[in-house]
Scaffold this motif. Structure first.
Motif, mmCIF file in Angstrom:
data_model
loop_
_atom_site.group_PDB
_atom_site.id
_atom_site.type_symbol
_atom_site.label_atom_id
_atom_site.label_comp_id
_atom_site.label_asym_id
_atom_site.label_seq_id
_atom_site.Cartn_x
_atom_site.Cartn_y
_atom_site.Cartn_z
ATOM 1 N N PRO A 118 0.982 -1.164 -0.057
ATOM 2 C CA PRO A 118 0.032 0.136 -0.176
ATOM 3 C C PRO A 118 0.809 1.078 -0.018
ATOM 4 O O PRO A 118 1.903 1.176 0.676
ATOM 5 C CB PRO A 118 -0.697 -0.359 1.252
ATOM 6 C CG PRO A 118 -0.516 -1.461 1.546
ATOM 7 C CD PRO A 118 0.657 -2.085 1.397
ATOM 8 N N SER A 119 0.366 2.294 -0.593
ATOM 9 C CA SER A 119 1.160 3.614 -0.643
ATOM 10 C C SER A 119 1.175 4.371 0.709
ATOM 11 O O SER A 119 2.097 4.842 0.734
ATOM 12 C CB SER A 119 0.325 4.377 -1.547
ATOM 13 O OG SER A 119 -0.771 4.782 -0.898
ATOM 14 N N MET A 158 -3.443 -5.024 0.577
ATOM 15 C CA MET A 158 -4.335 -3.705 0.336
ATOM 16 C C MET A 158 -5.741 -3.994 0.953
ATOM 17 O O MET A 158 -6.268 -4.956 1.310
ATOM 18 C CB MET A 158 -4.692 -3.851 -1.288
ATOM 19 C CG MET A 158 -3.490 -3.401 -2.063
ATOM 20 S SD MET A 158 -2.981 -1.669 -1.699
ATOM 21 C CE MET A 158 -1.556 -1.575 -3.278
ATOM 22 N N SER A 159 -6.132 -2.797 1.327
ATOM 23 C CA SER A 159 -7.602 -2.820 1.931
ATOM 24 C C SER A 159 -8.578 -1.844 0.924
ATOM 25 O O SER A 159 -9.928 -2.120 1.236
ATOM 26 C CB SER A 159 -7.406 -2.125 2.980
ATOM 27 O OG SER A 159 -6.981 -0.684 2.984
ATOM 28 N N GLU A 163 -7.476 1.700 -4.752
ATOM 29 C CA GLU A 163 -5.919 1.624 -4.726
ATOM 30 C C GLU A 163 -5.476 0.525 -5.485
ATOM 31 O O GLU A 163 -4.343 0.480 -6.326
ATOM 32 C CB GLU A 163 -5.348 1.686 -3.267
ATOM 33 C CG GLU A 163 -4.038 1.989 -3.218
ATOM 34 C CD GLU A 163 -3.392 2.108 -1.904
ATOM 35 O OE1 GLU A 163 -2.085 2.649 -1.763
ATOM 36 O OE2 GLU A 163 -4.076 1.951 -0.920
#
Length: 299
Positions: A118-119, A158-159, A163
């Motif tokens: 994730p970013s 990821m969530s 994204e």
């Protein structure tokens, strides 16, 4: 700017069609054992201590992992900026991919997954990241991974589906045709932090062309069994499922966290995943090559 080239990589899909495969385990905990401090950037080791990264990946490949993961989980611009390394995105990703490529080439049937985490920023409207800026962020990372020789792009832990979608679009643009693997992380309510359920993740990501979809991290094998079942039940034709469970739950012993899951427990989980119809079985936080060896033997 690196040239965009067309990828026709059916080898991964062909391998998955012929049987259940094993993926590797944790990188972070392995590097901490080798001296990485909590505040350090693991990705910097791709250039400063490449032999350590190579040794970890070699141990996983030798244990029977068909997929090994580049040490690039936090190698996006924003995350590297926290360590003063924002101008080295391409360099650190390319170096991480090249190390994994070197290891995989010594092990026939071993593929390299270019790792994207994730970013660290929230997507609009809750945060400042837009689909366009997120895609740009991930495209920069993917250019480095592709230059280093990865076989697939792994978008993991990821969530937020938006994204993931931005990363998928970036992968399609930078490396057309390259297999994309996407995994989300689910909590005790069997939802991601942003409320995504396992079945929803599978159907949505399949609809945008991702063919290898699954779950990683989480709270251990018991919950992963439920998540996997929902994903297997929801998958469309032509989609493969991957699960990478944490090695049990972390317990604080003294001043360090110890994961409780034994290799034997992971072997049992792997056998159940295979029975359920999962196509790639691996492990996540707290796992070691011993866990991977048990998984590979069980499937």
């Amino acid at each position: 700017n690196l040239p965009i080239k067309e990828f026709h990589m059916s080898a991964i899909y062909d391998a998955l069609a012929s049987g259940v495969l094993a993926s590797d385990g944790a990188m972070g905990t392995m590097l901490q054992e080798r001296g990485l401090t909590d505040g350090g950037a693991p990705e910097l080791w791709n250039v400063e201590r490449p032999e350590e990264i190579e040794a970890v990946l070699e141990a996983y490949a030798a244990a029977g992992a068909n997929f090994i993961t580049t040490n690039t989980f936090g190698a996006t611009h924003g995350r590297l900026e926290l360590h003063g390394l924002a101008d080295r995105v391409i360099e650190l990703n390319q170096a991480g991919a090249a190390i994994a490529r070197k290891v995989a080439d010594r092990h026939p049937g071993c593929f390299v997954m270019g790792d994207i985490g994730p970013s660290g920023e929230l997507m609009d409207p809750m945060g400042t990241l837009t689909p366009e800026s997120a895609k740009e962020l991930f495209a920069e990372q993917i250019k480095g991974l592709v230059a280093g020789g990865v076989d697939a792009i792994l978008i993991e832990t990821m969530s937020d589906l938006a994204e993931v979608e931005a990363a998928v679009e970036a992968a399609k643009e930078v490396a057309p045709g390259m297999p994309i693997i996407a995994t989300m992380s689910f909590d005790t309510n069997l939802r991601t932090m942003m409320g995504v359920k396992p079945a929803m993740a599978v159907t949505h990501l399949a609809s945008i062309g991702v063919r290898i979809i699954g779950a990683n991290c989480g709270r251990g094998t018991d919950e992963m069994r439920q998540i996997a079942q929902e994903m297997v039940n929801a998958r469309p034709e032509g989609v493969f499922i991957i699960t990478q469970s944490n090695s049990g739950l972390p317990k604080l012993v003294g001043d360090t966290f110890i994961y409780e899951g034994t290799p034997d427990e992971m072997a049992k989980y792997a056998a159940e995943m295979k029975e359920m119809g999962v196509n790639i079985v691996g492990s996540c936080c707290g796992s070691t090559p011993a866990h991977t060896k048990a998984i590979a033997a069980a499937i």
